[in-house]
Design an enzyme around this catalytic site. Structure first.
Site, PDB file in Angstrom:
ATOM      1  N   TYR A 133     -22.369  -4.297  51.095  1.00 32.78           N
ATOM      2  CA  TYR A 133     -22.805  -4.918  52.342  1.00 32.78           C
ATOM      3  C   TYR A 133     -24.035  -4.190  52.850  1.00 32.78           C
ATOM      4  O   TYR A 133     -24.793  -3.629  52.073  1.00 32.78           O
ATOM      5  CB  TYR A 133     -21.648  -4.956  53.356  1.00 32.78           C
ATOM      6  CG  TYR A 133     -21.925  -5.982  54.428  1.00 32.78           C
ATOM      7  CD1 TYR A 133     -22.122  -7.317  54.077  1.00 32.78           C
ATOM      8  CD2 TYR A 133     -22.048  -5.634  55.753  1.00 32.78           C
ATOM      9  CE1 TYR A 133     -22.439  -8.269  55.028  1.00 32.78           C
ATOM     10  CE2 TYR A 133     -22.346  -6.579  56.715  1.00 32.78           C
ATOM     11  CZ  TYR A 133     -22.546  -7.894  56.349  1.00 32.78           C
ATOM     12  OH  TYR A 133     -22.856  -8.833  57.285  1.00 32.78           O
ATOM     13  N   ARG A 186     -31.263 -16.688  59.557  1.00 33.22           N
ATOM     14  CA  ARG A 186     -31.506 -15.384  60.185  1.00 33.22           C
ATOM     15  C   ARG A 186     -30.644 -14.334  59.498  1.00 33.22           C
ATOM     16  O   ARG A 186     -29.653 -13.874  60.028  1.00 33.22           O
ATOM     17  CB  ARG A 186     -31.188 -15.449  61.684  1.00 33.22           C
ATOM     18  CG  ARG A 186     -31.680 -14.252  62.485  1.00 33.22           C
ATOM     19  CD  ARG A 186     -30.921 -14.117  63.778  1.00 33.22           C
ATOM     20  NE  ARG A 186     -29.493 -13.916  63.578  1.00 33.22           N
ATOM     21  CZ  ARG A 186     -28.932 -12.743  63.316  1.00 33.22           C
ATOM     22  NH1 ARG A 186     -29.665 -11.653  63.188  1.00 33.22           N
ATOM     23  NH2 ARG A 186     -27.624 -12.653  63.163  1.00 33.22           N
ATOM     24  N   LYS A 204     -19.317 -10.591  52.960  1.00 33.15           N
ATOM     25  CA  LYS A 204     -18.344 -10.586  54.055  1.00 33.15           C
ATOM     26  C   LYS A 204     -16.930 -10.843  53.544  1.00 33.15           C
ATOM     27  O   LYS A 204     -15.965 -10.195  53.969  1.00 33.15           O
ATOM     28  CB  LYS A 204     -18.716 -11.657  55.089  1.00 33.15           C
ATOM     29  CG  LYS A 204     -19.934 -11.332  55.927  1.00 33.15           C
ATOM     30  CD  LYS A 204     -19.573 -10.479  57.136  1.00 33.15           C
ATOM     31  CE  LYS A 204     -20.792 -10.244  58.006  1.00 33.15           C
ATOM     32  NZ  LYS A 204     -20.504  -9.470  59.210  1.00 33.15           N
ATOM     33  N   GLU A 276     -22.063 -17.325  60.136  1.00 30.19           N
ATOM     34  CA  GLU A 276     -22.732 -16.063  59.809  1.00 30.19           C
ATOM     35  C   GLU A 276     -24.241 -16.255  59.679  1.00 30.19           C
ATOM     36  O   GLU A 276     -24.708 -17.102  58.917  1.00 30.19           O
ATOM     37  CB  GLU A 276     -22.158 -15.508  58.493  1.00 30.19           C
ATOM     38  CG  GLU A 276     -22.490 -14.069  58.241  1.00 30.19           C
ATOM     39  CD  GLU A 276     -21.817 -13.132  59.235  1.00 30.19           C
ATOM     40  OE1 GLU A 276     -22.482 -12.175  59.662  1.00 30.19           O
ATOM     41  OE2 GLU A 276     -20.646 -13.357  59.584  1.00 30.19           O
ATOM     42  N   ASP A 277     -24.992 -15.478  60.435  1.00 29.54           N
ATOM     43  CA  ASP A 277     -26.457 -15.406  60.317  1.00 29.54           C
ATOM     44  C   ASP A 277     -27.152 -16.757  60.502  1.00 29.54           C
ATOM     45  O   ASP A 277     -28.093 -17.092  59.770  1.00 29.54           O
ATOM     46  CB  ASP A 277     -26.853 -14.755  58.983  1.00 29.54           C
ATOM     47  CG  ASP A 277     -26.592 -13.251  59.007  1.00 29.54           C
ATOM     48  OD1 ASP A 277     -26.219 -12.730  60.068  1.00 29.54           O
ATOM     49  OD2 ASP A 277     -26.762 -12.594  57.965  1.00 29.54           O
ATOM     50  N   ASP A 299     -19.403 -14.042  63.884  1.00 29.69           N
ATOM     51  CA  ASP A 299     -19.375 -12.585  63.781  1.00 29.69           C
ATOM     52  C   ASP A 299     -20.576 -11.949  64.459  1.00 29.69           C
ATOM     53  O   ASP A 299     -20.469 -10.855  65.015  1.00 29.69           O
ATOM     54  CB  ASP A 299     -19.315 -12.175  62.309  1.00 29.69           C
ATOM     55  CG  ASP A 299     -19.000 -10.698  62.143  1.00 29.69           C
ATOM     56  OD1 ASP A 299     -18.123 -10.198  62.868  1.00 29.69           O
ATOM     57  OD2 ASP A 299     -19.641 -10.046  61.301  1.00 29.69           O
ATOM     58  N   ASP A 300     -21.729 -12.607  64.432  1.00 25.96           N
ATOM     59  CA  ASP A 300     -22.933 -12.046  65.048  1.00 25.96           C
ATOM     60  C   ASP A 300     -22.794 -11.990  66.567  1.00 25.96           C
ATOM     61  O   ASP A 300     -23.297 -11.066  67.204  1.00 25.96           O
ATOM     62  CB  ASP A 300     -24.162 -12.879  64.666  1.00 25.96           C
ATOM     63  CG  ASP A 300     -24.336 -12.963  63.170  1.00 25.96           C
ATOM     64  OD1 ASP A 300     -24.456 -11.919  62.530  1.00 25.96           O
ATOM     65  OD2 ASP A 300     -24.327 -14.096  62.626  1.00 25.96           O
ATOM     66  N   ASN A 441     -29.703  -4.292  61.780  1.00 24.48           N
ATOM     67  CA  ASN A 441     -29.571  -4.117  60.333  1.00 24.48           C
ATOM     68  C   ASN A 441     -30.703  -4.828  59.607  1.00 24.48           C
ATOM     69  O   ASN A 441     -31.264  -5.788  60.131  1.00 24.48           O
ATOM     70  CB  ASN A 441     -28.232  -4.695  59.848  1.00 24.48           C
ATOM     71  CG  ASN A 441     -27.042  -3.883  60.318  1.00 24.48           C
ATOM     72  OD1 ASN A 441     -27.056  -2.674  60.243  1.00 24.48           O
ATOM     73  ND2 ASN A 441     -26.023  -4.552  60.818  1.00 24.48           N
TER      74      ASN A 441
END
Length: 585
Positions: A133, A186, A204, A276-277, A299-300, A441
């Site tokens: 990750y 993103r 993930k 996610e993203d 999650d973000d 990150n």
């Protein structure tokens, strides 16, 4: 002579052009224009068994298993234990100088020996988590087209619009419990990587299994490819996605609506879908649209908020104050920043029995234009407006620190080196123990490094980051930086939802997860300056988080698995997948 020649021709015809004796399926006789049926052997034995990552044990097959499953001669004679295989692989991984090579080696292992992959990851989590990750997965996504070898999930593109349910049914496993989905717009702090964002759902879900104990077969990574606005990818001859600009507006909304409907139709009401993203504008909209009709989690927004809140709760013991005593300043007002801010305000409200609107006033945000204040209200995106307070506008972070005088500085900007020496020194002049969280990150995008935070604060900062940093020695004392990694939260959170049959994600479940994680920080951790427990005990931590989440779900009446187990921690541990080899007979 003629008869002999005819006989030779007949034999050649039977054996095929180059297909061995009796080329019965005709693959080698077929011309390029003819159709060939892709036959496959279904019995899990012999060569097929060695090629099935779910059951392959490599050199660990016993003598009896080699006889029973026709493996004689297909393996070298040595018989290794799983632990010996682990030792060998760690030696190989440690010999790689390039982190991306370690990532590729781990992905190769996952594709050929699933149980060994997870055993290796669980037993060496602190060393290998950064490999599978963040930060290495960021580089892997950037180069995904070049290192792509075989698909590890479902790719649903605009070509499949109108047929998404059919695509979902192509996945061989039907009992899916968790989907992690991205549209690649993103990826971490790296921007639009399009179809190459698949590395994120794959990574993930590896952590869902390794850290949270969710069965690998119950996990499904998905990338929705609606194009990319990254011109570099569009010009790349080896790019694996659609070579067109991103679909937006109604076309995009219809694609996601069809996807969410198909997921529920194919997998049922209790399938957990983790977004996610996604880019900010889509992330908030998707979560708002589907959180009341589907079991969804971003999650973000929510995972990051929960893990940061856990660190803040744990730090209260160091500061000897309450959460309401702090003043928070964020650099970054996107999905992560506003998600954290909202959860902090909600937690303070729960603890003080006060209106959330009042508690938002303790939280200040700085975006790309400057401090978010009420005079900017008309131009602000909707998710920023609750944090637009009465104050004079300042256009940079240093002046915002001087004006607001925060006790906690949190970076979610995705822009590296933005916590400058002057800013950290100002935080240190305002606070005896400034709490500095550089969360962006991968490592290259962190707002500051651990060494910078400790050095510029004269060793007084309490520091945590999104990606890992090595310990720092300052003035004779060793400082161990914490890692506010979402991997603390989402695996255990997901396990708690699955094992309780929860049907909707409620904000109180996130608060429960935060409090459960904070409770796992020990006195020994505090003495080292840590506000998060070490990852070495992550399976135990995940079990406690799962138990607290499940307990809250039962309390709220949104858990469907009845009756409620008496000991939820024990039940969570029993539900966890363990990757030790099984004996075959």
């Amino acid at each position: 002579m003629a008869e002999a020649g005819d006989e030779v021709l007949e034999l050649e015809d039977k054996s095929g052009v180059s297909g061995g004796v009796l080329d019965m399926y005709g693959e080698d006789k077929a011309t390029e224009e003819q159709l060939v049926t892709p036959w496959a052997v279904s019995v899990a034995s012999g060569h097929t068994l060695l090629r099935d990552p779910r059951y392959n044990k490599g050199t660990c097959f016993s003598e009896e298993e080699r006889d029973a499953f026709f493996l004689r001669g297909l393996l070298p004679p040595v018989i290794m234990s799983q632990e010996h295989q682990e030792k060998k692989l760690m030696t190989i991984l440690q010999n790689y100088d390039v982190p991306l090579h370690r990532y590729m080696a781990m992905m190769d292992l996952q594709e050929r020996n699933e149980r060994l992959f997870y055993k290796l990851l669980i037993d060496n989590v602190e060393e290998l988590l950064p490999v599978v990750y963040t930060p290495v997965v960021g580089e892997a996504c950037q180069k995904y087209g070049s290192i792509f070898r075989r698909p590890q999930g479902l790719y649903i593109s605009l070509k499949e619009k109108g047929r998404i349910l059919e695509v979902l049914k192509n996945w061989p496993v039907k009992s899916i419990q968790v989907i992690v989905v991205t549209d690649g717009e993103r990826i971490l702090g790296l921007g639009d990587l399009g179809c190459q964002g698949m590395g994120i759902p794959v990574g993930k879900l590896s952590l869902y299994t390794a850290l949270g104990g969710v069965r690998p077969s119950a996990c499904l990574p998905i990338t929705i490819d609606v194009g990319t606005n990254n011109q570099k990818l569009l010009d790349d001859e080896f790019y694996i996605g659609l070579k067109q600009n991103r679909a937006t507006g109604e076309e995009y909304a219809e694609m996601l609506e069809e996807f969410m409907s198909a997921v529920k139709q194919n997998y049922g009401e209790k399938i957990l879908v983790q977004f996610e993203d996604f880019a900010n504008h889509n992330a908030f909209e998707l979560l708002a649209r589907y959180r009341t009709t589907h079991l969804v989690f971003n999650d973000d927004i929510q995972g990051t908020a929960s893990v940061v809140l856990a660190g803040l709760i744990a730090s209260l013991k160091v500061h000897g104050c309450t959460l309401a005593d702090h003043t928070f300043l964020f650099l970054g007002a996107g999905e992560a920043g506003t998600g954290i801010a909202e959860l902090i305000a909600l937690e303070i409200s729960k603890r003080t029995d006060s209106p959330i609107e009042e508690n938002r006033k303790k939280i200040w945000l700085v975006d790309s234009k400057g401090l978010i204040v009420s005079s900017r209200m008309e131009s602000l995106q909707h998710f920023k407006k609750p944090f637009a307070h009465e104050h004079e506008f300042v256009d940079n972070l240093l002046d915002a620190v001087k004006a607001v005088k925060p006790t906690v500085l949190i970076g979610t900007s995705g822009v590296g080196k933005t916590f400058t020496k002057e800013i950290v020194e100002e935080m240190a002049s305002l606070n005896e123990k400034p709490l500095i969280l550089a969360l962006s990150n991968p490592t290259s995008q962190a707002e500051c490094t651990a060494e910078e935070a400790y050095t510029w604060s004269e060793g007084r900062a309490i520091f945590a980051s999104g990606s890992p940093f090595k310990p720092v020695e300052y003035d004779g004392k060793l400082h161990i930086p914490g890692q506010a990694n979402n991997a603390y939260i989402f695996p255990g959170f997901g396990l708690g939802i699955i094992m309780s049959g929860t049907i909707r994600v409620h904000d109180d479940l996130l608060l429960a997860a935060s409090e459960a994680l904070a409770s796992q920080v020990t006195e020994e951790n505090y003495e080292k300056g840590l506000i998060y427990p070490p990852f070495t005990s992550i399976r135990k931590i995940s079990a406690h988080i799962a138990a607290k989440v499940a307990a809250k779900a039962y309390e709220l009446g949104i858990a469907s698995l009845l009756p409620q187990p008496r000991d939820l921690v024990h039940y969570a541990e029993r539900c966890m997948y363990t990757p030790t080899y099984r004996k075959y007979r």
